[in-house]
Design a protein around this motif. Structure first.
Motif, PDB file in Angstrom:
ATOM      1  N   PHE A  57       0.838  -1.204   0.000  1.00 30.66           N
ATOM      2  CA  PHE A  57       0.000   0.000   0.000  1.00 30.66           C
ATOM      3  C   PHE A  57       0.876   1.258   0.000  1.00 30.66           C
ATOM      4  O   PHE A  57       0.588   2.229  -0.695  1.00 30.66           O
ATOM      5  N   ALA A  58       1.931   1.223   0.814  1.00 31.22           N
ATOM      6  CA  ALA A  58       2.824   2.391   0.905  1.00 31.22           C
ATOM      7  C   ALA A  58       3.498   2.674  -0.432  1.00 31.22           C
ATOM      8  O   ALA A  58       3.634   3.834  -0.843  1.00 31.22           O
ATOM      9  N   ARG A  59       3.928   1.626  -1.115  1.00 34.36           N
ATOM     10  CA  ARG A  59       4.598   1.808  -2.403  1.00 34.36           C
ATOM     11  C   ARG A  59       3.645   2.380  -3.444  1.00 34.36           C
ATOM     12  O   ARG A  59       4.063   3.126  -4.334  1.00 34.36           O
ATOM     13  N   HIS A  60       2.373   2.048  -3.328  1.00 32.04           N
ATOM     14  CA  HIS A  60       1.398   2.553  -4.294  1.00 32.04           C
ATOM     15  C   HIS A  60       0.972   3.985  -3.976  1.00 32.04           C
ATOM     16  O   HIS A  60       0.954   4.854  -4.849  1.00 32.04           O
ATOM     17  N   SER A  61       0.626   4.227  -2.714  1.00 36.68           N
ATOM     18  CA  SER A  61       0.018   5.511  -2.359  1.00 36.68           C
ATOM     19  C   SER A  61       1.009   6.550  -1.853  1.00 36.68           C
ATOM     20  O   SER A  61       0.717   7.746  -1.851  1.00 36.68           O
ATOM     21  N   HIS A  62       2.174   6.067  -1.385  1.00 33.46           N
ATOM     22  CA  HIS A  62       3.201   6.932  -0.777  1.00 33.46           C
ATOM     23  C   HIS A  62       2.717   7.592   0.517  1.00 33.46           C
ATOM     24  O   HIS A  62       3.302   8.596   0.946  1.00 33.46           O
ATOM     25  N   LEU A  63       1.685   7.032   1.126  1.00 30.36           N
ATOM     26  CA  LEU A  63       1.212   7.560   2.398  1.00 30.36           C
ATOM     27  C   LEU A  63       2.104   7.050   3.530  1.00 30.36           C
ATOM     28  O   LEU A  63       2.370   5.852   3.632  1.00 30.36           O
ATOM     29  N   ARG A  64       2.529   7.953   4.390  1.00 26.10           N
ATOM     30  CA  ARG A  64       3.444   7.587   5.467  1.00 26.10           C
ATOM     31  C   ARG A  64       2.794   6.670   6.500  1.00 26.10           C
ATOM     32  O   ARG A  64       3.484   5.943   7.212  1.00 26.10           O
ATOM     33  N   VAL A  65       1.474   6.725   6.590  1.00 20.29           N
ATOM     34  CA  VAL A  65       0.789   5.967   7.633  1.00 20.29           C
ATOM     35  C   VAL A  65       1.082   4.474   7.552  1.00 20.29           C
ATOM     36  O   VAL A  65       1.211   3.795   8.574  1.00 20.29           O
ATOM     37  N   TRP A  66       1.231   3.956   6.343  1.00 20.17           N
ATOM     38  CA  TRP A  66       1.481   2.519   6.201  1.00 20.17           C
ATOM     39  C   TRP A  66       2.866   2.156   6.734  1.00 20.17           C
ATOM     40  O   TRP A  66       3.036   1.117   7.402  1.00 20.17           O
ATOM     41  N   ASN A  67       3.863   2.976   6.461  1.00 20.44           N
ATOM     42  CA  ASN A  67       5.197   2.715   7.009  1.00 20.44           C
ATOM     43  C   ASN A  67       5.214   2.890   8.521  1.00 20.44           C
ATOM     44  O   ASN A  67       5.948   2.181   9.225  1.00 20.44           O
ATOM     45  N   SER A  68       4.424   3.819   9.032  1.00 18.24           N
ATOM     46  CA  SER A  68       4.326   3.978  10.482  1.00 18.24           C
ATOM     47  C   SER A  68       3.718   2.738  11.119  1.00 18.24           C
ATOM     48  O   SER A  68       4.164   2.282  12.193  1.00 18.24           O
ATOM     49  N   LEU A  69       2.697   2.167  10.474  1.00 18.25           N
ATOM     50  CA  LEU A  69       2.109   0.929  10.972  1.00 18.25           C
ATOM     51  C   LEU A  69       3.137  -0.203  10.985  1.00 18.25           C
ATOM     52  O   LEU A  69       3.190  -0.996  11.940  1.00 18.25           O
ATOM     53  N   ILE A  70       3.944  -0.277   9.947  1.00 20.98           N
ATOM     54  CA  ILE A  70       4.976  -1.317   9.884  1.00 20.98           C
ATOM     55  C   ILE A  70       5.991  -1.124  11.006  1.00 20.98           C
ATOM     56  O   ILE A  70       6.274  -2.057  11.777  1.00 20.98           O
TER      57      ILE A  70
END
Length: 334
Positions: A184-197
């Motif tokens: 999801f992060a690679r597609h949307s570039h939203l930081r929230v997904w990396n924060s979740l990881i």
């Protein structure tokens, strides 16, 4: 001689690839025939043939992996027709056939939402179409309704309702779907997904309870950042948390977060590894893991020669799903 050795190595790799592809195709065919109805509903054979978003998501992921677009479309059509909540773009988590209201519980399950969105994004990458737009809507809804900042962490609640108790929140670590979040992060570039990881990995490092050092199926994150067994749930590392090492391995096979699972499972012969542990009482299950549970163990311990075992007639939906997902994770890393 060198050319002969190279030729033999190439032939061996080719035969392994062919065998692997055939094993995957056979497994998917068996899975569909046993657990999918003609209309695209995946049935949980261990729970009175109910259906849930987890199962629909698993089926959709496996359909993409097996390049089975016709089946994928049936699964997706049934899911959005019967489980989509038009109020928030998430999905009601359970469907009970023959009930007067098959979706009486109007809550969602965060893992099911993510699995469906993940499968749709992968479908878009493979086949095009409007799958990505559908995935994007679900991803936005997941962030809006189930992702919060709490006690200094970004976390995904298990559902939109009932898990934020103000003084603590309830988490299900098996819902930490790191590979999906990364995609999801690679597609949307939203930081929230990396924060979740990042925060999910940090929290898993602290979810080491009892002598085994294993996580529980359900964990409370307190307002001060401490972790504890969640009130009202069992004290087991069991059929929820068995997915934690699979999710970690799929994201990073070398992750140090796998060590607690490896340490415990290495202490038992393969055929007599307990199915679960009461982590606080420090007692093992009175019966052994098999099927998909054993596949997760084998993957975690790098005993991969067993991963192409065929599905057995006695396996239920959950065991078979775990086994095929474990094989999929392994294939994607090799």
């Amino acid at each position: 001689m060198k050319m002969m050795r190279l030729w033999r190595q190439w032939m061996l790799c080719f035969m392994v690839m062919c065998f692997s592809a055939q094993a995957a195709a056979d497994g998917w065919s068996t899975y569909k025939s046993r657990f999918m109805r003609d209309d695209g509903r995946i049935i949980d054979t261990a729970n009175n043939n109910v259906s849930h978003t987890e199962g629909q998501g698993y089926g959709m992921l496996l359909a993409v992996a097996n390049n089975d677009r016709a089946t994928f479309d049936r699964l997706w059509q049934w899911t959005r027709t019967h489980l989509r909540n038009p109020q928030n773009d998430l999905f009601w988590w359970r469907y009970t056939p023959d009930a007067s209201d098959p979706v009486a519980d109007k809550n969602d399950a965060a893992d099911g939402n993510v699995l469906i969105a993940w499968a749709l994004q992968r479908a878009a990458q493979k086949w095009g179409g409007d799958y990505q737009q559908a995935s994007d809507r679900i991803q936005r809804a997941v962030v809006k309704h189930t992702v919060i900042s709490y006690a200094g962490y970004t976390v995904m609640l298990p559902g939109a309702q009932g898990f934020n108790k103000t003084s603590y929140v309830v988490l299900n670590p098996s819902y930490f779907l790191f590979t999906a979040w990364r995609e999801f992060a690679r597609h949307s570039h939203l930081r929230v997904w990396n924060s979740l990881i990042d925060d999910g990995m940090t929290l898993l490092g602290k979810m080491q309870f009892g002598k085994t050092g294993l996580p529980l199926d359900w964990v409370a994150l307190n307002a001060d950042g401490s972790l504890a067994p969640a009130l009202g749930y069992s004290n087991r590392f069991s059929y929820d948390a068995i997915r934690v090492p699979l999710n970690i391995w799929w994201y990073d096979p070398q992750s140090l977060r796998l060590v607690p699972f490896q340490r415990v499972w290495q202490g038992y012969p393969r055929q007599s590894t307990p199915a679960w542990f009461d982590v606080l009482a420090n007692t093992p299950a009175p019966y052994n893991m098999d099927g998909g549970l054993t596949a997760v163990r084998d993957l975690t311990l790098n005993e991969t020669r067993y991963l192409t075992d065929q599905l057995t007639p006695q396996q239920n939906y959950f065991s078979a799903s775990l086994q095929l997902l474990t094989w999929l994770a392994y294939q994607e890393k090799h």
